[in-house]
Design an enzyme around this catalytic site. Structure first.
Site, PDB file in Angstrom:
ATOM      1  N   SER A  50       0.829  -1.208   0.000  1.00 33.87           N
ATOM      2  CA  SER A  50       0.000   0.000   0.000  1.00 33.87           C
ATOM      3  C   SER A  50       0.862   1.255   0.000  1.00 33.87           C
ATOM      4  O   SER A  50       0.352   2.356  -0.232  1.00 33.87           O
ATOM      5  CB  SER A  50      -0.930   0.006   1.216  1.00 33.87           C
ATOM      6  OG  SER A  50      -0.210  -0.246   2.412  1.00 33.87           O
ATOM      7  N   ASP A  88       5.516  -7.034   2.537  1.00 26.64           N
ATOM      8  CA  ASP A  88       4.738  -7.537   1.408  1.00 26.64           C
ATOM      9  C   ASP A  88       5.637  -7.912   0.238  1.00 26.64           C
ATOM     10  O   ASP A  88       6.597  -7.185  -0.077  1.00 26.64           O
ATOM     11  CB  ASP A  88       3.763  -6.457   0.919  1.00 26.64           C
ATOM     12  CG  ASP A  88       2.349  -6.671   1.412  1.00 26.64           C
ATOM     13  OD1 ASP A  88       1.992  -7.821   1.740  1.00 26.64           O
ATOM     14  OD2 ASP A  88       1.585  -5.686   1.448  1.00 26.64           O
ATOM     15  N   GLU A 187      -9.279 -10.012   4.063  1.00 25.93           N
ATOM     16  CA  GLU A 187      -9.664  -8.640   3.720  1.00 25.93           C
ATOM     17  C   GLU A 187     -11.032  -8.567   3.054  1.00 25.93           C
ATOM     18  O   GLU A 187     -11.322  -9.296   2.101  1.00 25.93           O
ATOM     19  CB  GLU A 187      -8.622  -7.999   2.794  1.00 25.93           C
ATOM     20  CG  GLU A 187      -8.987  -6.568   2.410  1.00 25.93           C
ATOM     21  CD  GLU A 187      -7.877  -5.803   1.716  1.00 25.93           C
ATOM     22  OE1 GLU A 187      -8.123  -4.652   1.320  1.00 25.93           O
ATOM     23  OE2 GLU A 187      -6.762  -6.353   1.584  1.00 25.93           O
TER      24      GLU A 187
END
EC number: 2.1.2.11
Length: 274
Positions: A50, A88, A187
């Site tokens: 992100s 990530d 999610e």
């Protein structure tokens, strides 16, 4: 032994052992300074892809590179002492083959010294997760809404809200758990589905728009601080820092233009001879 080396940092097995116990607290961070703040209160710091949205202004996480993740992962490790740091794996760094995934994950661990990696996908990535964990790389899974798949999903919409849509997501959860992941991010799924997954798999679930029943929760730091102009439904704003930052910048600009800054207290005078 240095003070730094004497401090025990949380590990992937520590987080795995929290299944059904005290809720796991996780936030994102991309900088040493914010990492030092998050580290005081969180069990896990996620260096999320992100950062592509938050730091670089990308519309999606797809353009994020391995080098970006390594650079920010290293910064977060320097800024933190206690939390498990998970980095990530960005789009394109692990999907081609198990071997590609290993080389990318090994680079992340070696160059950042973080404790684990996270990758998206369930059934389709189970073999890769097993391959990595068997070779000493702890893996956090990610199922439900998988942002790296935006080009096939078409939009960022919650999953599992239609009748008969649960089974593929449940299968993903089981596959990630059975493959040896130490935890899994769930999610943007229907709340009853998030609850059911948590009750049925052996590893901790970390929800983001899933269910309060999950074993832990995660949010993007900038979203919960009120720094993002738009935030998903599942975000609770714990602060509204955006207006305060703008006011500070405006005040600086006004004082520079009016020559009120710097004042006498901010400049250096000549040294007097003794």
């Amino acid at each position: 032994m240095s003070v730094q080396s004497a401090i025990k940092r949380k590990t992937a097995p520590d987080i795995r052992a929290r299944k059904g116990g005290d809720p796991i607290v996780m936030l994102t961070s991309y900088h040493a300074h914010t990492a030092s703040l998050v580290d005081r209160y969180c069990d896990v710091i996620l260096v999320g892809d992100s950062l592509g949205n938050v730091m670089h202004g990308f519309e999606t996480t797809v353009p994020v590179t391995l080098e970006m993740m390594i650079l920010q992962g290293h910064a977060v490790m320097r800024g933190s002492q206690h939390a498990l740091v998970v980095v990530d794996m960005p789009f394109g760094s692990y999907e081609a083959s198990k071997e590609q995934a290993f080389h990318s994950a090994a680079r992340i661990l070696k160059e950042t010294q973080c404790g684990a990696v996270k990758l998206e996908g369930g059934v389709r990535m189970a073999e890769t997760i097993a391959f990595l964990t068997e070779r000493g790389i702890p893996v956090m899974g990610h199922i439900g809404l998988t942002p790296q798949s935006i080009n096939t999903l078409g939009s960022f919409r919650a999953q599992g809200r239609e009748e008969g849509s649960w089974e593929p997501i449940e299968a993903d959860a089981r596959a990630v758990s059975d493959a040896g992941a130490f935890s899994v991010v769930v999610e943007a799924v229907a709340e009853p589905l998030g609850r059911k997954i948590t009750e049925t798999i052996a590893i901790p679930t970390i929800g983001i728009g899933a269910s309060a029943a999950c074993d832990g929760q995660v949010l993007v730091l900038e979203d919960m601080l009120g720094l993002s102009p738009r935030a998903p439904k599942f975000v609770k704003r714990y602060g509204e820092l955006g207006p305060g930052i703008e006011a500070a910048i405006k005040g600086f600009a006004e004082e520079v233009r009016s020559r009120a800054f710097p004042g006498p207290e901010h400049v250096y005078g000549m040294k007097t001879k003794s």
